[in-house]
Design a protein around this motif. Structure first.
Motif, PDB file in Angstrom:
ATOM      1  N   GLY A  63       0.821  -1.202   0.000  1.00 36.34           N
ATOM      2  CA  GLY A  63       0.000   0.000   0.000  1.00 36.34           C
ATOM      3  C   GLY A  63       0.857   1.255   0.000  1.00 36.34           C
ATOM      4  O   GLY A  63       1.991   1.268   0.479  1.00 36.34           O
ATOM      5  N   PHE A  64       0.294   2.325  -0.544  1.00 35.78           N
ATOM      6  CA  PHE A  64       1.008   3.607  -0.551  1.00 35.78           C
ATOM      7  C   PHE A  64       1.015   4.213   0.843  1.00 35.78           C
ATOM      8  O   PHE A  64       0.065   4.063   1.617  1.00 35.78           O
ATOM      9  CB  PHE A  64       0.347   4.573  -1.527  1.00 35.78           C
ATOM     10  CG  PHE A  64       0.590   4.242  -2.968  1.00 35.78           C
ATOM     11  CD1 PHE A  64       1.804   4.546  -3.562  1.00 35.78           C
ATOM     12  CD2 PHE A  64      -0.395   3.638  -3.735  1.00 35.78           C
ATOM     13  CE1 PHE A  64       2.036   4.246  -4.893  1.00 35.78           C
ATOM     14  CE2 PHE A  64      -0.176   3.332  -5.067  1.00 35.78           C
ATOM     15  CZ  PHE A  64       1.042   3.634  -5.648  1.00 35.78           C
ATOM     16  N   ILE A  65       2.094   4.922   1.144  1.00 38.60           N
ATOM     17  CA  ILE A  65       2.256   5.588   2.429  1.00 38.60           C
ATOM     18  C   ILE A  65       2.449   7.073   2.153  1.00 38.60           C
ATOM     19  O   ILE A  65       3.460   7.477   1.587  1.00 38.60           O
ATOM     20  CB  ILE A  65       3.444   5.005   3.212  1.00 38.60           C
ATOM     21  CG1 ILE A  65       3.200   3.505   3.469  1.00 38.60           C
ATOM     22  CG2 ILE A  65       3.656   5.764   4.522  1.00 38.60           C
ATOM     23  CD1 ILE A  65       4.390   2.779   4.054  1.00 38.60           C
ATOM     24  N   ASP A  66       1.455   7.864   2.516  1.00 36.03           N
ATOM     25  CA  ASP A  66       1.503   9.313   2.314  1.00 36.03           C
ATOM     26  C   ASP A  66       2.040   9.931   3.596  1.00 36.03           C
ATOM     27  O   ASP A  66       1.375   9.922   4.630  1.00 36.03           O
ATOM     28  CB  ASP A  66       0.107   9.840   1.988  1.00 36.03           C
ATOM     29  CG  ASP A  66       0.121  11.272   1.496  1.00 36.03           C
ATOM     30  OD1 ASP A  66       0.813  12.103   2.121  1.00 36.03           O
ATOM     31  OD2 ASP A  66      -0.569  11.578   0.498  1.00 36.03           O
ATOM     32  N   SER A  67       3.249  10.467   3.536  1.00 37.41           N
ATOM     33  CA  SER A  67       3.927  10.910   4.755  1.00 37.41           C
ATOM     34  C   SER A  67       3.470  12.269   5.259  1.00 37.41           C
ATOM     35  O   SER A  67       3.842  12.677   6.372  1.00 37.41           O
ATOM     36  CB  SER A  67       5.446  10.938   4.521  1.00 37.41           C
ATOM     37  OG  SER A  67       5.770  11.814   3.458  1.00 37.41           O
ATOM     38  N   CYS A 473       8.567   2.495   1.010  1.00 39.59           N
ATOM     39  CA  CYS A 473       9.585   2.437   2.067  1.00 39.59           C
ATOM     40  C   CYS A 473      10.232   3.787   2.354  1.00 39.59           C
ATOM     41  O   CYS A 473      10.679   4.031   3.480  1.00 39.59           O
ATOM     42  CB  CYS A 473      10.638   1.399   1.700  1.00 39.59           C
ATOM     43  SG  CYS A 473      10.004  -0.288   1.865  1.00 39.59           S
ATOM     44  N   GLY A 474      10.292   4.668   1.365  1.00 42.50           N
ATOM     45  CA  GLY A 474      10.801   6.008   1.631  1.00 42.50           C
ATOM     46  C   GLY A 474       9.939   6.722   2.654  1.00 42.50           C
ATOM     47  O   GLY A 474      10.432   7.256   3.659  1.00 42.50           O
ATOM     48  N   SER A 475       8.643   6.729   2.416  1.00 37.34           N
ATOM     49  CA  SER A 475       7.724   7.374   3.351  1.00 37.34           C
ATOM     50  C   SER A 475       7.667   6.637   4.682  1.00 37.34           C
ATOM     51  O   SER A 475       7.553   7.258   5.744  1.00 37.34           O
ATOM     52  CB  SER A 475       6.320   7.440   2.736  1.00 37.34           C
ATOM     53  OG  SER A 475       6.293   8.306   1.625  1.00 37.34           O
ATOM     54  N   ALA A 476       7.738   5.306   4.640  1.00 40.44           N
ATOM     55  CA  ALA A 476       7.702   4.533   5.887  1.00 40.44           C
ATOM     56  C   ALA A 476       8.860   4.930   6.800  1.00 40.44           C
ATOM     57  O   ALA A 476       8.703   5.012   8.024  1.00 40.44           O
ATOM     58  CB  ALA A 476       7.750   3.040   5.581  1.00 40.44           C
ATOM     59  N   TYR A 477      10.028   5.186   6.218  1.00 41.97           N
ATOM     60  CA  TYR A 477      11.189   5.578   7.029  1.00 41.97           C
ATOM     61  C   TYR A 477      10.912   6.892   7.756  1.00 41.97           C
ATOM     62  O   TYR A 477      11.260   7.047   8.926  1.00 41.97           O
ATOM     63  CB  TYR A 477      12.430   5.704   6.147  1.00 41.97           C
ATOM     64  CG  TYR A 477      13.692   5.985   6.928  1.00 41.97           C
ATOM     65  CD1 TYR A 477      14.435   4.949   7.470  1.00 41.97           C
ATOM     66  CD2 TYR A 477      14.131   7.295   7.135  1.00 41.97           C
ATOM     67  CE1 TYR A 477      15.592   5.198   8.207  1.00 41.97           C
ATOM     68  CE2 TYR A 477      15.285   7.557   7.871  1.00 41.97           C
ATOM     69  CZ  TYR A 477      16.003   6.510   8.402  1.00 41.97           C
ATOM     70  OH  TYR A 477      17.135   6.766   9.136  1.00 41.97           O
TER      71      TYR A 477
END
Length: 530
Positions: A63-67, A473-477
């Motif tokens: 799923g997409f992660i919108d930071s 994973c960029g946004s998850a970080y």
């Protein structure tokens, strides 16, 4: 009690960096149990008695992660007057008239206009709005969220009609035009928000979360959260048992006279407090404004307004105090910085705190970045939440900064190459929440819209694979979640989406047309809702 299922007969992307592609996915009790060959997945299904679902050639990805998004404002916007794409003041007035005829709320609220699109070549004024509605307060917020136009009734109710507030724009005679910006707009918003109950906020936020799920967004960094919105979120989790998506909260530093940082410190609430679905991560600070409203703080004046370099929303001592208090309380900072002068100051503050690695203090937007700032970000390890769709929406940006500074605007590739930890987001409702609109913008940088910025920054485009990695994973970080979500690997939470096409196999023009068919959070299908 075990629950789970097996997907076979399609393509499963476990991650995008490294690129891992498989034939099947096994989910057990809300987590990924296996990703790999179809034969082994079917054996697992047989052993555990799991349902087998045929993907029929469709594609599964994390799923997409919108930071960085505003769930409450998004929910309000979904239930308010939409002015996005309006190309004239006359059209704005027509839509306002039609909306006001069918909605009898105390305040008439809308969002999304951009004066750069208006055929009249000017900003709207209170007199434009008065000609449509003069007996109810009207507030129409610019697409960036940093400026609004009010009618005279709204100015009166806000105490701004005869105010000398510098954030109230005036004409050459010194009369208020109806346009307000930055901190004064924040006070107007507070006045409007006071007309909403906590129950109203629950409805707004729930509609926004369901909308996010329909677009394949499974985790959101909810920024600029007030205490009423936090209460609504807590109430929703209690009522529903689990939220439709995962929410990571960044609160305002102050709310109606309450020092929120001190309140959290006294309660012992630190970054990561909460559940798998709802956690408090930190504090959001809006240090400057926007390029659209010419309130972002630049190191040199605006190209199209030479006497103006923008400004800070806080004095430097106040910003430093907020940052120190947040850091000492174990709360992650997310500081909005669009202009390069503001980003200089943010980096000074982070260096003064002894670095960013422990809490991963963030820079939000980072729109105008000189090369020396990018090097500083890379050395410091600050993390950056960017919004690629700004490239398309801010089609006028060369007018603002000039050709000489064009290469400093939204330099995504250079940021990544410098070692910065970058996550994608939309700032919704400022930009469309649809992740594929964002991916499209990151990959094309407005190539098919003839965006002038591309002429000077074509080297900043990203590949689809890179964009998808930064959006997972960029946004998850940025959210401290890279070991829990963003990959479909054994032990990770089963947050994933089913797509109609393979995003790595379509022409870049087709990216924005990608469709999310199903969304799963914790192995439960949240879209379409059962």
């Amino acid at each position: 009690m075990m629950f789970g299922f097996v997907f076979v007969g399609g393509v499963v992307y476990s991650s995008f960096e490294p690129l891992v592609r498989a034939d099947s996915l096994v989910v057990v009790n809300g987590r990924v149990a296996y990703v790999g060959s179809e034969d082994k997945a079917l054996r697992i299904a047989d052993t555990l008695g799991l349902n087998v679902i045929d993907l029929r050639g469709r594609v599964v990805m994390p799923g997409f992660i919108d930071s960085h998004a505003h769930l409450d404002s998004l929910g309000i916007s979904l239930n308010s007057l939409d002015l996005r794409g309006v190309d004239s003041i006359e059209e704005l007035k027509r839509r306002l008239r039609e909306y006001a005829d069918r909605v009898r709320a105390r305040w008439v609220y809308g969002r999304g206009w951009d004066q750069e699109l208006f055929r009249e070549g000017r900003w709207p004024s209170r007199f434009d709005l008065d000609s449509v509605i003069n007996d109810r307060p009207v507030a129409l917020v610019r697409v960036c969220g940093h400026a609004a136009v009010l009618n005279t009734k709204a100015l009166e109710l806000s105490g701004l009609l005869n105010s000398r507030d510098p954030d109230v724009v005036r004409d050459e005679r010194g009369e208020p035009t109806g346009v307000v910006v930055e901190r004064t707009l924040d006070r107007v918003r507070e006045l409007i928000n006071e007309s909403y109950t906590v129950s109203d906020y629950e409805d707004f936020i729930l509609s926004a979360m369901r909308y996010a799920a329909s677009l394949g967004v499974t985790t959101i960094g909810f920024v600029s959260v007030n205490l009423r919105s936090l209460q609504a979120l807590v109430n929703l989790e209690s009522k529903l048992g689990a939220l439709p998506i995962r929410v990571r909260v960044y609160l305002n530093p102050e709310d109606h006279g309450v020092n929120v940082i001190d309140l959290l410190r006294q309660l012992g609430v630190r970054r990561g407090f909460g559940s798998e679905y709802l956690r408090i991560n930190g504090i959001k600070v809006i240090a400057d404004g926007s390029l659209g409203a010419r309130t972002a703080w630049l190191s040199r004046p605006y190209n199209d307004e030479p006497g103006n370099s923008g400004r800070l929303n806080y004095d430097k001592d106040t910003l430093l105090r907020i940052a120190r208090e947040s850091d000492e309380a174990g709360l992650q900072l997310a500081i909005h910085g669009i202009g390069d002068a503001t980003i200089d100051l943010i980096l000074d503050i982070y260096e003064g705190l002894g670095g960013t690695s422990r809490l991963r203090h963030r820079i939000e937007h980072a729109s105008v970045l000189r090369e020396d700032l990018i090097r500083r970000i890379g050395r410091l390890g600050a993390v950056v939440a960017v919004q690629p769709h700004f490239v398309v929406s801010d089609w006028w940006v060369i007018d603002r900064v000039g050709v000489e500074r064009a290469r400093y605007v939204y330099p995504f590739r250079t940021l990544v190459n410098a070692g910065a930890r970058v996550g994608f987001s939309t700032d919704a409702p400022v930009e469309p929440l649809n992740p594929f609109e964002t991916v499209y913008a990151a990959v094309t940088r407005g190539r098919y819209e003839n965006i002038e910025l591309l002429r000077y920054t074509e080297n900043e485009t990203l590949s689809v694979r890179e964009a998808l990695h930064l959006y997972t994973c960029g946004s998850a970080y940025l959210l401290h979640e890279e070991n829990h979500v963003c990959r479909l690997e054994p032990g990770y939470l089963a947050d994933f989406i089913v797509l109609d096409k393979d995003p790595l196999g379509v022409d870049d023009r087709e990216l924005r047309e990608m469709k999310v068919l199903e969304t799963y959070v914790g192995g439960v299908r949240v879209y379409p809702a059962d």
